[in-house]
Write a protein that holds these residues in place. Structure first.
Motif, short mmCIF file in Angstrom:
data_model
loop_
_atom_site.label_atom_id
_atom_site.label_comp_id
_atom_site.label_asym_id
_atom_site.label_seq_id
_atom_site.Cartn_x
_atom_site.Cartn_y
_atom_site.Cartn_z
N LEU A 3 -15.14 -0.90 3.77
CA LEU A 3 -14.23 -0.47 4.83
C LEU A 3 -12.93 0.06 4.25
CD1 LEU A 3 -13.43 -0.27 7.83
CD2 LEU A 3 -12.68 -2.67 7.69
N ASP A 4 -12.44 -0.59 3.22
CA ASP A 4 -11.21 -0.14 2.57
C ASP A 4 -11.36 1.25 1.96
OD1 ASP A 4 -8.59 -0.75 2.25
OD2 ASP A 4 -8.87 -2.26 0.71
N ASN A 5 -12.49 1.48 1.29
CA ASN A 5 -12.73 2.81 0.71
C ASN A 5 -12.87 3.88 1.80
OD1 ASN A 5 -12.68 1.83 -1.95
ND2 ASN A 5 -14.86 1.30 -1.88
N TRP A 6 -13.50 3.53 2.90
CA TRP A 6 -13.65 4.49 4.00
C TRP A 6 -12.30 4.82 4.62
CZ3 TRP A 6 -12.69 4.26 9.29
CH2 TRP A 6 -13.23 5.30 10.04
N LEU A 7 -11.46 3.81 4.82
CA LEU A 7 -10.13 4.06 5.37
C LEU A 7 -9.29 4.92 4.44
CD1 LEU A 7 -9.22 0.51 6.80
CD2 LEU A 7 -9.82 2.56 8.09
N ALA A 8 -9.40 4.67 3.13
CA ALA A 8 -8.64 5.49 2.18
C ALA A 8 -9.11 6.94 2.20
CB ALA A 8 -8.77 4.89 0.78
N ALA A 9 -10.43 7.14 2.31
CA ALA A 9 -10.96 8.51 2.35
C ALA A 9 -10.52 9.22 3.63
CB ALA A 9 -12.48 8.47 2.25
N GLN A 10 -10.56 8.50 4.76
CA GLN A 10 -10.12 9.12 6.01
C GLN A 10 -8.63 9.43 6.00
OE1 GLN A 10 -12.17 10.08 8.52
NE2 GLN A 10 -13.83 9.44 7.17
N TRP A 11 -7.84 8.55 5.45
CA TRP A 11 -6.40 8.78 5.36
C TRP A 11 -6.10 10.00 4.47
CZ3 TRP A 11 -2.71 5.53 7.73
CH2 TRP A 11 -1.37 5.83 7.42
N LEU A 12 -6.86 10.11 3.36
CA LEU A 12 -6.68 11.25 2.47
C LEU A 12 -7.08 12.55 3.16
CD1 LEU A 12 -6.01 12.31 -0.37
CD2 LEU A 12 -8.39 11.83 -1.01
#
Length: 364
Positions: free
Chosen positions: A211-220
């Motif tokens: 979930l953390d990696n997905w949130l970081a990708a979406q934020w980017l």
């Protein structure tokens, strides 16, 4: 021998208190990490930690965690099964608990048997910690100790506060609805305390990392800035793991105290125009103030001394008193570890004092 003579022995381990005590001791032994790791005893907890960090094999770590979780659940099922439908309460006022006195020699042996765990498990270690912390020159009472204490107090304080709030909401919702869903949810939450910290850490860290990696990708993708790890990079995921592990402690304390409040007080509050939230805020919370403090204190102490979940899920360069004690003790730097260990022991005495005062008030 007559049946009345055999009865106490044949039903000893069917007693709820004895069965629950044995199950709790077994589950705590299965969940322990620091002691078995220090003495180099291979257990499931050490195997999970070694597979995750030393070998980098998350699949093997998850498999060992699943086996350990199955063992813990089996212990819970066995404890419930041995109890069966037996009931040990009696509503008749004519029945009084039997009072028996041991002979002088047997009483002395019983006192020695009672004092041995207290002496070997607390008095002797506490005396050695005091001697090493204040009697030798390698103990640490400087800026490093203050930083470790601050980290531990932050984690314990936030977790205790959130745990008490969630426990009040869960217990009060179960009191209002009285449905199978609310009771099942509270029982499900109560199973968290039976699960070892390493199992919870593995079970939480894998999905939270994704979930953390997905949130970081979406934020980017949205803002063109890489925020890093929002959950696992801080203490949010660690506090969540603590809540999964120790929410049952606060929930049981709040439920036990809330059940003592008669429903007629709710009816009286409703007749005066208070809603559900107002009844909770103005009637129940003032009555439960002492119990809420006790629940928060129990969670606070459990978080202060929790080691496996902290070792697995702590952020980089974020140590606590428990992790510092474990690292220094593993390096045989016992004198330096004595200050952090002594602080944990002192904090552990707080719930004992609070519970003793609460019991004495109830008796009076």
């Amino acid at each position: 021998p007559p049946r009345s003579t055999l009865f106490p022995y044949t039903t000893l381990f069917r007693s709820p208190a004895v069965a629950a005590g044995v199950a709790l001791a077994l589950m705590e032994t299965l969940a322990d990490y620091g002691t078995v790791a220090y003495f180099a005893v291979n257990t499931f907890t050490t195997g999970i930690y070694r597979a995750w960090f030393s070998l980098g094999d998350r699949i093997a770590s998850a498999q060992l965690a699943a086996i350990l979780l199955g063992s813990v659940l089996l212990l819970v099922v066995i404890e419930r099964f041995t109890r069966g439908r037996a009931r040990y309460h009696n509503t008749s006022r004519r029945v009084r608990p039997p009072v028996s006195r041991l002979p002088r020699g047997a009483g002395l042996l019983a006192m020695l048997a009672w004092a041995m765990p207290l002496t070997l498990g607390f008095l002797l270690p506490a005396t050695l910690l005091l001697r090493m912390a204040f009697g030798e020159g390698d103990s640490q009472f400087g800026a490093r100790f203050i930083s470790l204490a601050g980290n531990s107090l932050t984690l314990a304080g936030l977790t205790a506060l959130v745990a008490v709030l969630l426990a009040v909401l869960l217990a009060y919702s179960a009191r209002l609805t009285k449905t199978m869903l609310s009771r099942s949810l509270n029982r499900l939450v109560g199973l968290g305390y039976a699960v070892p910290g390493t199992v919870i850490a593995v079970g939480v860290l894998i999905p939270v990392t994704r979930l953390d990696n997905w949130l970081a990708a979406q934020w980017l993708a949205w803002f063109g800035i890489n925020p890093g790890l929002l959950l696992t990079g801080g203490i949010a995921a660690l506090i969540y793991a603590y809540l999964v592990r120790f929410l049952a402690v606060a929930l049981q304390t709040v439920e036990a105290s809330l059940s003592k409040i008669t429903p007629s007080m709710d009816d009286a509050a409703r007749s005066l125009g208070l809603g559900q939230g107002g009844t909770l805020r103005r009637v129940h919370v003032p009555i439960l103030r002492g119990s809420l403090f006790t629940a928060g204190l129990l969670v606070f102490v459990d978080v202060m001394k929790e080691l496996p979940a902290t070792l697995v899920m702590r952020p980089f360069n974020f140590d606590t008193l428990a992790t510092q004690t474990y690292v220094l003790a593993s390096d045989e730097r016992l004198t330096e570890a004595s200050t952090a260990a002594l602080a944990i022991v002192v904090v552990g005495l707080l719930p004992l004092i609070a519970l003793s005062r609460q019991i004495s008030r109830q008796r009076n």
